[in-house]
Scaffold this motif. Structure first.
Motif, PDB file in Angstrom:
ATOM      1  N   GLY A   1     -23.057 -11.669  16.548  1.00 11.99           N
ATOM      2  CA  GLY A   1     -22.049 -12.048  17.885  1.00 11.99           C
ATOM      3  C   GLY A   1     -21.185 -11.016  18.289  1.00 11.99           C
ATOM      4  N   GLU A   2     -21.195 -10.496  19.510  1.00 14.37           N
ATOM      5  CA  GLU A   2     -20.310  -9.391  19.907  1.00 14.37           C
ATOM      6  C   GLU A   2     -19.596  -9.991  20.956  1.00 14.37           C
ATOM      7  N   THR A   3     -18.213  -9.406  21.269  1.00 12.46           N
ATOM      8  CA  THR A   3     -17.267  -9.780  22.412  1.00 12.46           C
ATOM      9  C   THR A   3     -16.731  -8.231  22.465  1.00 12.46           C
TER      10      THR A   3
ATOM     11  N   THR B   1     -15.183  -8.320  30.379  1.00 14.27           N
ATOM     12  CA  THR B   1     -15.781  -8.773  29.060  1.00 14.27           C
ATOM     13  C   THR B   1     -17.080  -9.130  29.019  1.00 14.27           C
TER      14      THR B   1
ATOM     15  N   ASN C   1     -20.176 -10.933  26.738  1.00 15.12           N
ATOM     16  CA  ASN C   1     -20.464 -11.426  25.280  1.00 15.12           C
ATOM     17  C   ASN C   1     -22.033 -11.450  25.130  1.00 15.12           C
TER      18      ASN C   1
ATOM     19  N   SER D   1     -25.132 -11.605  21.749  1.00 15.73           N
ATOM     20  CA  SER D   1     -25.842 -12.029  20.376  1.00 15.73           C
ATOM     21  C   SER D   1     -27.103 -11.697  20.380  1.00 15.73           C
TER      22      SER D   1
END
Length: 281
Positions: A118-120, A135, A137, A139
């Protein structure tokens, strides 16, 4: 995350030489320093708590010592501020085995690894003359099986084989949705928050002979089927074709026709990598 700007075209991590802050600290060094002892040696170091309390440089405001907002007077460097967080979860199941085929020992293991990523990521993008925080988000998941076997056809002679699927995630720095701009060098470094990891299938085989306890002779071959790769794509194009707002060029005298070298990581097709190794020890 802060910049202290004394000129629209000059951004520094700290106050520029000759500013009131530098004059104050230089004249009262002892008031903004402290002593620390490490393994019997004493060092004089800056006291960040005292400096912060005096100049309030984390206030995100303009005070008597200067402008401490995020690029208060210059939007050019704001896109250089970025952040990334990654959350990785993995499960692994493995089974070991050992048996004989006739008089030949066989041993090894097989397993499978499941990974969830998971990336933010956050960065600044110029839209309509306004620098906007963005931003994203994202995954993705991977299932990675592996197999290893060792056969000993005769004493001190080993034949090994291994096969697996593998992955390597992109660096966090390459995932930023923003842009790092150098107007002097006319370069743009753009991140790519939608990068997939490098994925491959690997195969290894080796024959090892141990004629005595101090000697090894080995020959091995390998093949990597690289399904996807991360490549740095470099283009030289007019600034107007980069997709970024002209406001990033304010105060530079440049225009949309100015040529910029743009660098961005992208996913590309991989290829096969084969080779061999010979070891004598």
């Amino acid at each position: 995350l802060r910049r202290y700007t004394t000129d629209p075209l000059t951004n520094n991590e700290a106050a520029a030489p000759g500013s009131g802050i530098v004059t104050e600290i230089n004249g009262n060094m002892g008031s903004y320093s402290k002593l620390i002892n490490v393994a019997g040696t004493t060092y004089l170091v800056p006291d960040l708590d005292k400096i912060r309390a005096k100049f309030d440089y984390t206030c995100n405001c303009v005070n008597s010592w200067g402008a401490f907002t995020m690029n208060a007077t210059n939007n050019n460097a704001r896109p250089n501020n970025r952040s990334a967080e990654e959350s990785d979860t993995a499960l692994y199941l493995q089974s070991d085995y050992r048996f004989n085929v006739g008089q030949i020992p066989v041993r090894g293991n097989l397993g499978v690894r499941y990974v969830s990523t998971g990336e933010t990521v956050n960065g600044y993008i110029a839209k309509g003359g306004v620098i906007t925080s963005t931003t994203i988000n994202r995954s993705y998941e991977d299932t990675l099986p592996s197999f290893n076997v060792t056969v000993e056809p005769q004493k001190n002679l080993l034949v090994r084989f291994a096969a697996s699927k593998v992955m390597s995630r992109p660096t966090l720095a390459s995932l930023s949705p923003g842009v790092s701009i150098n107007t002097s060098g006319q370069t743009l470094s753009i991140g790519n928050p939608y990068l997939d990891p490098i994925r491959a299938k690997t195969y290894d085989m080796s024959v090892e002979w141990y004629p005595n306890k101090d000697t090894m002779i080995a020959v091995s071959v390998f093949k990597k089927q690289i399904d996807s790769w991360i490549q740095s794509l470099v283009r030289t194009i007019p600034y107007s074709e980069t997709g970024y707002d002209l406001s990033l060029l304010d105060g530079t005298g440049q225009s949309g026709a100015t040529t910029y070298t743009v660098t961005q990581p992208v996913n590309t097709k991989g290829g096969d990598l084969t080779g061999y190794e010979i070891s004598l020890s």
